[in-house]
Structures are given as C-alpha cells and as structure tokens.
Design a protein around this motif. Structure first.
Motif, PDB file in Angstrom:
ATOM      1  N   MET A  50       0.828  -1.207   0.000  1.00 41.91           N
ATOM      2  CA  MET A  50       0.000   0.000   0.000  1.00 41.91           C
ATOM      3  C   MET A  50       0.866   1.263   0.000  1.00 41.91           C
ATOM      4  N   ARG A  82       2.530   1.617  -3.417  1.00 39.35           N
ATOM      5  CA  ARG A  82       1.534   2.001  -4.422  1.00 39.35           C
ATOM      6  C   ARG A  82       1.230   3.502  -4.316  1.00 39.35           C
ATOM      7  N   ARG A  83       1.089   3.978  -3.103  1.00 36.85           N
ATOM      8  CA  ARG A  83       0.834   5.397  -2.890  1.00 36.85           C
ATOM      9  C   ARG A  83       2.030   6.238  -3.341  1.00 36.85           C
TER      10      ARG A  83
END
Length: 81
Positions: free
Chosen positions: A71, A74-75
C-alpha cells in the motif's frame, strides 16, 4: 499407495500412543493435590495450544506487513506520476 500405508500406520500409532499417554496422565493425576493438577493441566493446555497460535502469528504478521508495504509503495508510485 506406499505413502498412504505409511500415513495410516503413523496415524494409528499417534492415536494409540496419545490414548495411552492420556490414561497414564489420568492415573497419575488422580493422587495429586488439586493445586498441582491445575498447574499440570495449565501447562498441558499451553503446550498444546500455544504452538498453533504462534504459527498463526508468525504467518499473519509478515503478511500484514507485506500488505502495508504494498500500500505504501503504491501510494508512493502514484505520487511520483
């Protein structure tokens, strides 16, 4: 077929030895003071249950950390574009 035969033999041995161990424990515990019975049974419960819980923790924590890392990456990648 050979693996199935070995598995069946080991399963029968495990059940029979576990039953024999339970009978011995019950006959020995019969003469013990209630305090020591509780200590023994608590240790038995921890010895049987704790390894299963630890396996779950050892698998779950790295999986959660990996998900968190994905996560974050990805950010970070979305911000770079």
């Amino acid at each position: 077929l050979k693996a199935l035969t070995i598995t069946a033999i080991l399963a029968v041995m495990e059940v029979s030895l576990s039953f024999d161990n339970a009978v011995v424990n019950a006959s020995v515990l019969r003469n013990w003071d209630p305090f020591w019975k509780m200590i023994f049974l608590t240790g038995l419960l921890l010895g049987l249950e704790l390894p299963h819980k630890m396996n779950f923790v050892m698998i779950a924590i790295p999986a959660i950390l990996a998900l968190f890392a994905v996560m974050v990456l990805r950010r970070y990648a979305a911000e770079k574009q």
